[in-house]
Every structure is written in C-alpha cells, then in structure tokens.
Write an enzyme that holds these catalytic residues in place. Structure first.
Site, PDB file in Angstrom:
ATOM      1  N   GLU A   9       0.812  -1.210   0.000  1.00  0.00           N
ATOM      2  CA  GLU A   9       0.000   0.000   0.000  1.00  0.00           C
ATOM      3  C   GLU A   9       0.851   1.268   0.000  1.00  0.00           C
ATOM      4  O   GLU A   9       0.640   2.175  -0.786  1.00  0.00           O
ATOM      5  CB  GLU A   9      -0.923   0.029   1.232  1.00  0.00           C
ATOM      6  CG  GLU A   9      -2.157  -0.818   1.096  1.00  0.00           C
ATOM      7  CD  GLU A   9      -3.094  -0.621   2.274  1.00  0.00           C
ATOM      8  OE1 GLU A   9      -3.354   0.548   2.649  1.00  0.00           O
ATOM      9  OE2 GLU A   9      -3.548  -1.630   2.843  1.00  0.00           O
ATOM     10  N   ASP A  87      -2.056  -4.006   3.542  1.00  0.00           N
ATOM     11  CA  ASP A  87      -2.074  -4.063   5.004  1.00  0.00           C
ATOM     12  C   ASP A  87      -2.977  -5.194   5.537  1.00  0.00           C
ATOM     13  O   ASP A  87      -3.978  -5.550   4.897  1.00  0.00           O
ATOM     14  CB  ASP A  87      -2.544  -2.726   5.570  1.00  0.00           C
ATOM     15  CG  ASP A  87      -1.507  -1.628   5.375  1.00  0.00           C
ATOM     16  OD1 ASP A  87      -0.354  -1.963   5.049  1.00  0.00           O
ATOM     17  OD2 ASP A  87      -1.854  -0.446   5.543  1.00  0.00           O
ATOM     18  N   ASP A  89      -5.567  -5.942   7.313  1.00  0.00           N
ATOM     19  CA  ASP A  89      -6.858  -5.675   7.948  1.00  0.00           C
ATOM     20  C   ASP A  89      -7.930  -5.668   6.867  1.00  0.00           C
ATOM     21  O   ASP A  89      -7.662  -5.914   5.687  1.00  0.00           O
ATOM     22  CB  ASP A  89      -6.837  -4.357   8.725  1.00  0.00           C
ATOM     23  CG  ASP A  89      -6.399  -3.162   7.880  1.00  0.00           C
ATOM     24  OD1 ASP A  89      -6.369  -3.281   6.639  1.00  0.00           O
ATOM     25  OD2 ASP A  89      -6.079  -2.114   8.454  1.00  0.00           O
ATOM     26  N   GLU A  91      -9.559  -3.250   5.495  1.00  0.00           N
ATOM     27  CA  GLU A  91      -9.310  -2.239   4.468  1.00  0.00           C
ATOM     28  C   GLU A  91      -8.236  -2.722   3.494  1.00  0.00           C
ATOM     29  O   GLU A  91      -8.361  -2.574   2.280  1.00  0.00           O
ATOM     30  CB  GLU A  91      -8.880  -0.940   5.135  1.00  0.00           C
ATOM     31  CG  GLU A  91      -9.102   0.291   4.305  1.00  0.00           C
ATOM     32  CD  GLU A  91      -8.929   1.569   5.106  1.00  0.00           C
ATOM     33  OE1 GLU A  91      -8.998   2.630   4.479  1.00  0.00           O
ATOM     34  OE2 GLU A  91      -8.739   1.503   6.329  1.00  0.00           O
ATOM     35  N   TYR A 313       2.233  -3.610  12.959  1.00  0.00           N
ATOM     36  CA  TYR A 313       1.151  -2.870  12.296  1.00  0.00           C
ATOM     37  C   TYR A 313       0.318  -2.122  13.325  1.00  0.00           C
ATOM     38  O   TYR A 313      -0.042  -2.673  14.367  1.00  0.00           O
ATOM     39  CB  TYR A 313       0.278  -3.827  11.495  1.00  0.00           C
ATOM     40  CG  TYR A 313      -0.717  -3.134  10.604  1.00  0.00           C
ATOM     41  CD1 TYR A 313      -0.306  -2.191   9.673  1.00  0.00           C
ATOM     42  CD2 TYR A 313      -2.079  -3.425  10.696  1.00  0.00           C
ATOM     43  CE1 TYR A 313      -1.217  -1.549   8.854  1.00  0.00           C
ATOM     44  CE2 TYR A 313      -2.999  -2.791   9.871  1.00  0.00           C
ATOM     45  CZ  TYR A 313      -2.563  -1.853   8.961  1.00  0.00           C
ATOM     46  OH  TYR A 313      -3.466  -1.216   8.150  1.00  0.00           O
ATOM     47  N   ARG A 315      -2.742  -0.620  13.139  1.00  0.00           N
ATOM     48  CA  ARG A 315      -4.219  -0.638  13.183  1.00  0.00           C
ATOM     49  C   ARG A 315      -4.668  -2.011  13.663  1.00  0.00           C
ATOM     50  O   ARG A 315      -4.726  -2.963  12.899  1.00  0.00           O
ATOM     51  CB  ARG A 315      -4.808  -0.320  11.805  1.00  0.00           C
ATOM     52  CG  ARG A 315      -4.600   1.129  11.385  1.00  0.00           C
ATOM     53  CD  ARG A 315      -5.407   1.501  10.153  1.00  0.00           C
ATOM     54  NE  ARG A 315      -5.144   2.874   9.760  1.00  0.00           N
ATOM     55  CZ  ARG A 315      -4.220   3.237   8.879  1.00  0.00           C
ATOM     56  NH1 ARG A 315      -3.460   2.317   8.307  1.00  0.00           N
ATOM     57  NH2 ARG A 315      -4.042   4.497   8.575  1.00  0.00           N
ATOM     58  N   HIS A 358      -4.809  -9.965  15.086  1.00  0.00           N
ATOM     59  CA  HIS A 358      -3.423  -9.547  14.898  1.00  0.00           C
ATOM     60  C   HIS A 358      -2.761  -9.352  16.248  1.00  0.00           C
ATOM     61  O   HIS A 358      -3.383  -9.470  17.291  1.00  0.00           O
ATOM     62  CB  HIS A 358      -3.365  -8.232  14.114  1.00  0.00           C
ATOM     63  CG  HIS A 358      -4.029  -8.299  12.780  1.00  0.00           C
ATOM     64  ND1 HIS A 358      -4.748  -7.270  12.274  1.00  0.00           N
ATOM     65  CD2 HIS A 358      -4.107  -9.298  11.876  1.00  0.00           C
ATOM     66  CE1 HIS A 358      -5.236  -7.608  11.088  1.00  0.00           C
ATOM     67  NE2 HIS A 358      -4.851  -8.840  10.837  1.00  0.00           N
TER      68      HIS A 358
END
Length: 721
Positions: A9, A87, A89, A91, A313, A315, A358
């Site tokens: 990303e 990433d 997640d 999104e 990460y 988030r 995560h």
C-alpha cells in the site's frame, strides 16, 4: 530479470522490502486506495441495489491513481507472478481485491505480515493464502453504507443553509456525543458544598467521614483502572460533602471541643497488574494525554515507524503478543531488570468487538539501542517509539505492589478518615508509571490519643462535566462501538475540518454550526445519532467479515427496511428558523467585558471558526442586530461594515504628487487621502503603478509621527530609499 512483483500500500515500505527481498523481486506501492465508487447513477451513488443484489461501479480515485494503475499493469506484464501484500486488515484486504480486479489477476497470492522485518516478510511470502472474500465483502459493504448515508443524508442538512456540509454514519454519531456533553454543561446548575477537615500534630490531615451511628459507606475499590486517556492530575482529597455552611461550622466547633483518638488502623498490600500492550485506540489515547498528539498525527507517526520496520502494524484492536516477542522481552528483563521477571505473565483479553486476530502494537526488536534511534528519528517519532517500547515491556513485567493505609479517628460522635499509599515495589511501573504519588501516613496505634492542631472547612462548588479531550473521545468511541481502529482518527479530523467542532483549551467544543446540525438530525434522523444504532451496524460488518452474513443481503435489507422509510420521514421535518438557528438566548455562553451599546448588558462570546478570534460578540438580552467583530486595526470591537461604509472607506480622494520618489521605479509618489474607521488618513503610493503591477504591490507608505513608513521598505527618506 526479476520474476515476481510484490504490491504494497505505502510507498514508504518499498525501500525496506526491496532490501529484504533482493533483486529477484520488484516492489511497488498502490499508494493506498486506488479506486472508489463512481458518482454515476441515482443520486450519484455509484452502485445499484436491485432485487437483493448490489452492483458497484468502481473508478480510479484521481489522476494519480490512474497513473499508478497503468504503471502496475505495465510491471505486472514483465513478471511471472504478482503477490499482493497490502495491510493486514479489512481495508487492506479490500485494496488487494481492487488490485486483483484492475490487474486482471485470477487467483493472486495474498501475504500478510504484522512487522516489516526479514523473518516476518520471508515467512509471509513462504505461506501465502487466497483473498478472503468475507473481509472483502465487509469492506465493500462499508463503502456502500458510508456513501449511501453520506449522499442521501447530506442534502437534508444543506437545506439548513448555514454552511453544513455533510452527514456521516460514524461522523454524525460522534458529533452527537460531543453535542450531548455540551448541552449537559450548558444546563448544569452548580451547587455549593463544604469539605471539612482536621489537622493533627502527629503529622496528618483527616477528612470528615460521617458519624459513628450513621450507615457505613460502600467500600472504595482497591484497584485503580488503567485509563490511557486520563491526564496526570490527581484529584485532591475531600470530606463527605456537607451541604450548608452552618453545618460545616457546627462540625468544626464540635471537632475543637472534644478530644480525638484513633479508632481504626488498617494496612494492607494491594497488587496492581500491568496494563496490556497498545491497541490503535489506547495508543491514540496515551499519545494524546502524554505527548499531546492529535489522533491523526499519532497515526501518521506510527505509520512511519511501521514502514521503517520499528513497530508492528498500528491498526489493531488485539492485545495479543507473539510468543517470540514475549520470549525476547523476558530475556531483556532477565539481563537488565531480573527482579521484574514474573513467574507468570499477566493475561489480557481483547475486547469482544475485536475484529482482527493480529498482534498488539509493539517494537519489532526489543534489544534495539535507543541511543542509535535517537540519532536516526525525528523527535516526535522517537518519543512515540519509546512510549510503545515501554508499554510493551511493562505488559511483561511483575505487578506493582502498593502499601495502602487507612486511619479512622473519632471526636465525640464524628468520624474522620485519612488515606495513605506507598509504592513498595514498582514492578511494571518502572516502565509505565500510572500510579498515584506516595502519600505517607505516620505510624499510629488503635486507641491512641491525638493532638488537634487545627479544624476548618473549605467551600467548594460542584463542577459541570468536562468537555471531551481528543483521547477521551477516542476512548468513548471505542467503548460505545462507534467506528473501528481505522476510523477513530479520521472521524475526529473530519469533524474539525467540517467546522462542526473546535479545540478549546485542549478540549473538543461543538461550534454553533455543529450544534445546529445535531439539533436538526435529532428530529430528522434520530437513529443515526444513537451510539447503539451505529454499533449494531459495526457488529453487522463484523459478522460479514466472519462469514456469518452476506453483505449484499444485509445492505439491501437495511436500506429497504430502515433507511428508505427514515429518509422519507426526515424530508417531512419542517425547516423553520427555530430549527435552523440555535437561539442564542437559550444557550449559556462565556460573557465578555464589552457592554451592549443599547441595553448596557455584557455581550456574549459566540464561538465561530470563521473569524480570527474564534468568536464574535452578540447581545443576548433582546437587542436586535447588536453584533461586534474584533478589528486588528483599531484594536477594538466594531460593528460589521455596511457596503456604504466599505465604499466610503476604500474610495480615495483625488491624489496629488509628492516630492518623494518611488523606491521601485523612482517615479513620484502620490498622496492619497482616505477615511478609515471614521478618521481621515493619508498614504503614499506610486503614481505609475497599476493594480495589476506586482512589482509595486507593496509600495504603500503610511503617515507616522516621524514621517512615512512602509511594512516592506521601512522608513521613507527624502531620497526615496
């Protein structure tokens, strides 16, 4: 020639990943989202709901995205395999699906890693998986929900004609929390009370607790909760509230008239367990309270630390740490702080709504020397990294050990209480100190007589509930289930950008615009403002991500059964002046020191993000059209200028040539007479300059006691220099 393409990303990851993977790989970035729902179709939604199905029309977000897509297509044709590493997640999974669609990939390999280290990345590449269609469905559903609410709901507030720009699924519910608190503050009526205390010559103060024959109060909790949004200010101790001054005087007199003795002494050891490592929410809360960083700023800095391979990460709503990190942290403690190695590490549970399995946010290498990092990182990034490191280590330490003491004394029938606390073993607090300061009490015995040194009281007043700080708001959003880790910071930033809220002394205060929008939505779309309603929508998205519900079925049902009828009802809400404009007289504003020119009452400070001082003055006593704005020129409050006044002030009288040459072109300067704020003034400007002449833009000299002066050229000498 490289045979594999890795698409991530963020461009910030490309260099680090290229070093890890070597020359057999090409690493490219999508620069976040590359597509969005188009603005075509009914109400420009970009999707069509038809008989239980949803057809989406996605287009590149902007020109940069178009170019990125073309570049990725070109590179993908030069390699044998494309691997998607967006990433880890919901999104990121959705972005990976968009990449699959635009690049025409059939069954692309999807890899995820929570830290950019050689071992983590290589392990991920060795264990690819397929795209998770459930996560993608949840992402697409959120896209459609957000656009449906925004594009269908926003026109409702446009009709208010007050500058309101948007309605949002998460945004409006969050604004409602802030406005609710503001209304509580406005309607709050303070009450006087008195705190009564006694001082003993033995060296401590005790506070009035009640009488010997009164019912005992419920015991106070022995353990403090970990509150990352709390400031470091500890509340001063006070007595049981006394509701009249006469009663406070009576208690003081009784305390002075009768002897005092110790009736109860209690000492015990309390263990306080370490806090869990950071999630997105708690990181934003702690960074706000300790480092004074806004949520969006915190996430920008954390993103840079992640891309540099320094943290995992950022988030996540999980508090789980990998076994490898736990072992490394234990080894670090054994080498540097062996007394803090626990027999068994405290177990922490993630929230029930946690959607990603995560890791928590932690450093990738607990042994990395901070001295070296201080040289490599900007100060704000370094401070945030150290905070993350300390919190992760603290979570692996022993509990803190506190010695708590309580002394209860008695005079006649009155009871007095003193509390003390001493940290006996810091444990985790060596790295994450959230313990109250020591309060040492002297050693006394039950039945011991005491010498009264003083007895007195202090008048106090109940305080309204405080406005939310940004950390407190993020904490509240998480507790109420409004939004998810990726949306906390953008939501707060959007409310500020829209002019719905502003920061006042470090706290979030709704503007007049924000209150008007919330007032209207309470009548038009009340469900959308309720935290429980928004939380149910988030739970539905979680269920879709877990494969328990189909996203198209949920969206069509929600739209048909709730949103279409709700919008139809909302359009019947009559928009009247009382609906669109908050009555200034009904609200309590701060009072200025400037009086109304008509009724002589003090004017109210009306918050406004559109003026320099962030507020203007208005009469709230019934005088029509009494509004004053601050003038930097006159350093006073002035009424708004009418068009006639503006014309008068800016229409110069015919000019005459002066003996001074222009400092730019040496042509004579002209003398202009004009009127400003009711005063006749004179200025010099170049006779040869036109309004479009940029060279002469700053050639303007103003009359002073010493002669002529210009902000750019300074004092004007006779030779024009």
């Amino acid at each position: 020639m490289p045979k594999r393409l890795l698409v991530v990303e963020s461009p910030g990851k490309v260099k680090k990943l290229s070093q890890i993977l070597g020359s057999d790989w090409i690493v490219r970035a999508s620069c976040g989202h590359i597509r969005e729902l188009s603005n075509t179709g009914e109400d420009s939604l970009g999707f069509v709901i038809d008989d239980g199905s949803v057809k989406c029309n996605y287009v590149p977000r902007d020109q940069r995205s178009k170019e990125t897509i073309q570049q990725l297509k070109a590179v993908s044709k030069q390699v044998d395999e494309v691997v998607l590493a967006t990433d880890p997640d919901r999104e990121g999974e959705t972005i990976a699906w968009h990449l699959k669609e635009v690049l025409g990939l059939r069954e692309p390999k999807r890899v995820i890693y929570s830290e950019i280290t050689a071992s983590a990345v290589r392990s991920a590449i060795a264990n690819p998986r397929k795209l998770d269609s459930n996560l993608v469905g949840a992402g697409l559903c959120r896209d459609c929900l957000d656009k449906l609410v925004g594009y269908k709901g926003s026109p409702l507030v446009w009709a208010l004609n007050n500058g309101a720009k948007s309605v949002g699924r998460v945004q409006s519910a969050t604004l409602h929390l802030i406005c609710q608190r503001e209304r509580e503050i406005v309607t709050f009526v303070p009450q006087d009370y008195w705190s009564v205390w006694v001082d003993y010559a033995e060296g401590f103060r005790a506070f009035y607790k009640g009488t010997a024959n009164s019912p005992t109060d419920a015991p106070e909790p022995e353990t403090e909760t970990h509150d990352d949004a709390a400031s470091n200010n500890t509340q001063a101790p006070e007595s049981k509230r006394v509701l009249s001054e006469a009663e406070a005087i009576r208690l003081v007199e009784e305390a002075r008239q009768h002897p005092h003795q110790v009736v109860h002494v209690e000492g015990k050891t309390v263990y306080r367990q370490p806090p869990p490592p950071f999630t997105t929410s708690t990181l934003q809360q702690a960074a706000g309270s300790k480092l004074k960083l806004a949520p969006d700023k915190t996430m920008v800095l954390a993103q840079k630390l992640y891309e540099a391979g320094l943290i995992t990460y950022m988030r996540t709503d999980s508090v789980i740490l990998s076994p490898e990190f736990c072992a490394a942290a234990r080894k670090w403690l054994e080498e540097h702080d062996p007394q803090n190695v626990p027999q068994q590490v405290a177990k922490h549970r993630s929230a029930k709504t946690a959607q990603e399995a995560h890791e928590a946010i932690r450093p990738t290498d607990v042994f990395r020397p901070s001295v070296q990092l201080r040289q490599e990182l900007p100060p704000e990034e370094f401070d945030l990294y150290v905070m993350i490191w300390k919190r992760a280590i603290a979570s692996q330490c022993r509990a803190a050990q506190l010695g708590k003491t309580q002394i209860i004394t008695q005079s006649n029938s009155l009871l007095w209480q003193a509390r003390g606390q001493v940290v006996e073993f810091y444990g985790y607090a060596r790295y994450w100190n959230n313990l109250s300061k020591d309060s040492v009490l002297p050693v006394v015995q039950q039945g011991q007589g005491l010498t009264l040194e003083n007895a007195n009281f202090e008048k106090k007043q109940t305080q309204p509930p405080p406005r939310y700080s940004e950390p407190k708001l993020v904490q509240l959003m998480e507790r109420k289930g409004i939004g998810r880790p990726s949306t906390y910071a953008p939501t707060v930033a959007t409310l500020k950008k829209r002019g719905y809220v502003q920061l006042t002394k470090g706290n979030l205060q709704p503007t007049t615009l924000g209150l008007e929008v919330d007032d209207f939505l309470q009548k038009a779309l009340p469900d959308l403002l309720e935290a429980e309603f928004t939380a149910k929508m988030e739970s539905a998205l979680d269920a879709i991500a877990e494969g328990k519900q189909g996203w198209q079925q949920y969206l069509t049902t929600w739209n048909k059964n709730y949103f279409v009828p709700a919008l139809a009802k909302a359009k019947t809400v009559f928009i009247s002046p009382s609906t669109t404009k908050s009555s200034v007289a009904e609200r309590k504003y701060d009072t200025s020191k400037t009086r109304c020119p008509e009724c002589n009452n003090f004017l109210a400070k009306i918050p406004s993000s559109k003026v320099k001082k962030k507020y203007f003055l208005k009469c709230t006593s019934g005088c029509a059209n009494i509004v004053l704005f601050w003038s930097d020129f006159s350093k006073s409050w002035q009424p708004p200028r009418t068009q006639e006044t503006k014309s008068e002030n800016h229409s110069p009288t015919p000019a005459k040539l002066s003996s001074y040459p222009c400092p730019v072109c040496k042509k004579p300067l002209e003398e202009y007479n004009y009127t400003k704020d009711g005063q006749n003034k004179t200025m010099l400007r170049c006779s040869a300059a036109s309004r479009q002449d940029k060279k002469h833009k700053d050639v303007a000299f103003f009359s002073t006691a010493k002669g002529w002066w210009s902000p750019k050229f300074g004092e004007l000498n006779p030779d024009g220099k």
